[in-house]
Scaffold this motif. Structure first.
Motif, PDB file in Angstrom:
ATOM      1  N   LYS A 118      -6.523 -15.358  -6.937  1.00 12.04           N
ATOM      2  CA  LYS A 118      -6.458 -13.917  -6.680  1.00 12.04           C
ATOM      3  C   LYS A 118      -5.959 -13.646  -5.265  1.00 12.04           C
ATOM      4  CE  LYS A 118     -10.036 -11.513  -8.262  1.00 12.04           C
ATOM      5  NZ  LYS A 118     -11.429 -11.162  -8.608  1.00 12.04           N
ATOM      6  N   TRP A 119      -6.453 -14.407  -4.312  1.00 11.40           N
ATOM      7  CA  TRP A 119      -6.044 -14.226  -2.914  1.00 11.40           C
ATOM      8  C   TRP A 119      -4.549 -14.514  -2.768  1.00 11.40           C
ATOM      9  CZ3 TRP A 119      -3.740 -16.663   1.152  1.00 11.40           C
ATOM     10  CH2 TRP A 119      -3.952 -16.119   2.423  1.00 11.40           C
ATOM     11  N   ASP A 120      -4.098 -15.612  -3.371  1.00 10.04           N
ATOM     12  CA  ASP A 120      -2.673 -15.981  -3.296  1.00 10.04           C
ATOM     13  C   ASP A 120      -1.789 -14.904  -3.920  1.00 10.04           C
ATOM     14  OD1 ASP A 120      -3.263 -18.362  -1.997  1.00 10.04           O
ATOM     15  OD2 ASP A 120      -3.127 -19.586  -3.807  1.00 10.04           O
ATOM     16  N   ALA A 121      -2.229 -14.360  -5.047  1.00 11.61           N
ATOM     17  CA  ALA A 121      -1.443 -13.308  -5.710  1.00 11.61           C
ATOM     18  C   ALA A 121      -1.347 -12.081  -4.817  1.00 11.61           C
ATOM     19  CB  ALA A 121      -2.080 -12.951  -7.054  1.00 11.61           C
ATOM     20  N   TRP A 122      -2.465 -11.669  -4.242  1.00  7.25           N
ATOM     21  CA  TRP A 122      -2.478 -10.490  -3.374  1.00  7.25           C
ATOM     22  C   TRP A 122      -1.669 -10.750  -2.116  1.00  7.25           C
ATOM     23  CZ3 TRP A 122      -7.463  -8.448  -0.539  1.00  7.25           C
ATOM     24  CH2 TRP A 122      -7.160  -7.248   0.122  1.00  7.25           C
ATOM     25  N   ASN A 123      -1.863 -11.904  -1.502  1.00 10.61           N
ATOM     26  CA  ASN A 123      -1.137 -12.227  -0.272  1.00 10.61           C
ATOM     27  C   ASN A 123       0.369 -12.309  -0.531  1.00 10.61           C
ATOM     28  OD1 ASN A 123      -1.457 -12.813   2.594  1.00 10.61           O
ATOM     29  ND2 ASN A 123      -0.682 -14.850   2.086  1.00 10.61           N
ATOM     30  N   GLY A 124       0.758 -12.614  -1.753  1.00 14.21           N
ATOM     31  CA  GLY A 124       2.164 -12.665  -2.121  1.00 14.21           C
ATOM     32  C   GLY A 124       2.841 -11.298  -2.087  1.00 14.21           C
ATOM     33  N   LYS A 125       2.036 -10.243  -2.056  1.00 17.82           N
ATOM     34  CA  LYS A 125       2.577  -8.880  -2.002  1.00 17.82           C
ATOM     35  C   LYS A 125       2.642  -8.354  -0.566  1.00 17.82           C
ATOM     36  CE  LYS A 125       2.685  -8.664  -6.465  1.00 17.82           C
ATOM     37  NZ  LYS A 125       3.949  -8.923  -7.110  1.00 17.82           N
ATOM     38  N   LYS A 126       2.390  -9.216   0.398  1.00 19.92           N
ATOM     39  CA  LYS A 126       2.369  -8.810   1.809  1.00 19.92           C
ATOM     40  C   LYS A 126       3.634  -8.047   2.179  1.00 19.92           C
ATOM     41  CE  LYS A 126       0.329 -10.976   5.441  1.00 19.92           C
ATOM     42  NZ  LYS A 126      -0.103 -12.179   6.066  1.00 19.92           N
ATOM     43  N   SER A 127       3.472  -6.991   2.925  1.00 15.40           N
ATOM     44  CA  SER A 127       4.555  -6.132   3.428  1.00 15.40           C
ATOM     45  C   SER A 127       5.104  -5.165   2.370  1.00 15.40           C
ATOM     46  CB  SER A 127       5.699  -6.941   4.032  1.00 15.40           C
ATOM     47  OG  SER A 127       5.222  -7.707   5.113  1.00 15.40           O
ATOM     48  N   MET A 128       4.603  -5.238   1.132  1.00 20.11           N
ATOM     49  CA  MET A 128       5.046  -4.279   0.116  1.00 20.11           C
ATOM     50  C   MET A 128       4.392  -2.931   0.437  1.00 20.11           C
ATOM     51  SD  MET A 128       4.430  -4.244  -4.019  1.00 20.11           S
ATOM     52  CE  MET A 128       5.625  -5.496  -4.450  1.00 20.11           C
ATOM     53  N   GLU A 129       5.186  -1.879   0.408  1.00 20.49           N
ATOM     54  CA  GLU A 129       4.657  -0.538   0.639  1.00 20.49           C
ATOM     55  C   GLU A 129       3.653  -0.187  -0.455  1.00 20.49           C
ATOM     56  OE1 GLU A 129       5.262   1.599   3.146  1.00 20.49           O
ATOM     57  OE2 GLU A 129       6.544   0.116   4.125  1.00 20.49           O
ATOM     58  N   GLN A 130       2.619   0.564  -0.097  1.00 20.84           N
ATOM     59  CA  GLN A 130       1.597   0.923  -1.075  1.00 20.84           C
ATOM     60  C   GLN A 130       2.171   1.762  -2.211  1.00 20.84           C
ATOM     61  OE1 GLN A 130      -1.414   2.101   2.038  1.00 20.84           O
ATOM     62  NE2 GLN A 130      -2.791   1.031   0.645  1.00 20.84           N
ATOM     63  N   GLU A 131       3.114   2.635  -1.910  1.00 22.39           N
ATOM     64  CA  GLU A 131       3.731   3.450  -2.960  1.00 22.39           C
ATOM     65  C   GLU A 131       4.511   2.572  -3.938  1.00 22.39           C
ATOM     66  OE1 GLU A 131       4.020   4.182   0.348  1.00 22.39           O
ATOM     67  OE2 GLU A 131       2.513   5.763   0.311  1.00 22.39           O
ATOM     68  N   THR A 132       5.216   1.567  -3.417  1.00 22.24           N
ATOM     69  CA  THR A 132       5.965   0.644  -4.270  1.00 22.24           C
ATOM     70  C   THR A 132       5.011  -0.137  -5.160  1.00 22.24           C
ATOM     71  OG1 THR A 132       7.647   0.441  -2.540  1.00 22.24           O
ATOM     72  CG2 THR A 132       7.634  -1.259  -4.253  1.00 22.24           C
ATOM     73  N   ALA A 133       3.905  -0.586  -4.574  1.00 22.13           N
ATOM     74  CA  ALA A 133       2.908  -1.335  -5.349  1.00 22.13           C
ATOM     75  C   ALA A 133       2.336  -0.462  -6.465  1.00 22.13           C
ATOM     76  CB  ALA A 133       1.804  -1.844  -4.438  1.00 22.13           C
ATOM     77  N   LYS A 134       2.101   0.810  -6.178  1.00 24.87           N
ATOM     78  CA  LYS A 134       1.583   1.722  -7.202  1.00 24.87           C
ATOM     79  C   LYS A 134       2.585   1.877  -8.336  1.00 24.87           C
ATOM     80  CE  LYS A 134      -1.549   4.375  -4.296  1.00 24.87           C
ATOM     81  NZ  LYS A 134      -1.888   5.669  -3.701  1.00 24.87           N
ATOM     82  N   GLU A 135       3.875   2.047  -7.992  1.00 20.88           N
ATOM     83  CA  GLU A 135       4.914   2.183  -9.018  1.00 20.88           C
ATOM     84  C   GLU A 135       4.983   0.924  -9.888  1.00 20.88           C
ATOM     85  OE1 GLU A 135       6.621   4.706  -9.933  1.00 20.88           O
ATOM     86  OE2 GLU A 135       6.673   6.101  -8.249  1.00 20.88           O
ATOM     87  N   GLU A 136       4.924  -0.254  -9.246  1.00 18.07           N
ATOM     88  CA  GLU A 136       4.990  -1.506 -10.000  1.00 18.07           C
ATOM     89  C   GLU A 136       3.749  -1.695 -10.870  1.00 18.07           C
ATOM     90  OE1 GLU A 136       6.177  -5.048  -7.945  1.00 18.07           O
ATOM     91  OE2 GLU A 136       7.794  -4.025  -6.881  1.00 18.07           O
ATOM     92  N   TYR A 137       2.584  -1.284 -10.361  1.00 23.69           N
ATOM     93  CA  TYR A 137       1.343  -1.365 -11.138  1.00 23.69           C
ATOM     94  C   TYR A 137       1.452  -0.496 -12.391  1.00 23.69           C
ATOM     95  CZ  TYR A 137      -3.649  -1.153 -12.246  1.00 23.69           C
ATOM     96  OH  TYR A 137      -4.864  -1.232 -12.875  1.00 23.69           O
ATOM     97  N   ILE A 138       1.920   0.734 -12.212  1.00 26.82           N
ATOM     98  CA  ILE A 138       2.079   1.654 -13.347  1.00 26.82           C
ATOM     99  C   ILE A 138       3.033   1.056 -14.380  1.00 26.82           C
ATOM    100  CG2 ILE A 138       3.003   3.906 -14.024  1.00 26.82           C
ATOM    101  CD1 ILE A 138       2.006   4.872 -11.166  1.00 26.82           C
TER     102      ILE A 138
END
Length: 89
Positions: free
Chosen positions: A56-76
């Motif tokens: 879980k930590w590796d997966a989250w850390n792999g998203k480092k520097s991704m904008e929160q809005e971009t992460a929300k769009e990708e999650y959706i």
């Protein structure tokens, strides 16, 4: 509907999937959710015997520097894809 509303609806919808997604999909959802809500990983990597925690930590850390809005769009988008392939209860 605002991005935050769509994100919150997706977070609710993911709990209503007809079956549990594959582990890779779960890790992706976790990482995108944490990046969306917290931002960059802010904890130390778990110990060597905590395999689930490390994944879980590796997966989250792999998203480092991704904008929160971009992460929300990708999650959706990920939730919508899972609903299309697995279906809802």
């Amino acid at each position: 509907m605002s991005l935050d509303e769509r994100f919150n609806n997706a977070a609710i919808a993911v709990k209503e999937l007809a079956a549990q997604p594959e582990d890779e999909d779960l890790l992706e959802l976790y990482a995108l959710y944490k990046q969306s809500t917290v931002g960059d990983c802010n904890t130390e990597r778990p110990g060597m015997l905590d395999f689930k925690g490390k994944a879980k930590w590796d997966a989250w850390n792999g998203k480092k520097s991704m904008e929160q809005e971009t992460a929300k769009e990708e999650y959706i988008a990920k939730v919508e894809a899972l609903i299309a392939s697995i279906g809802k209860k």
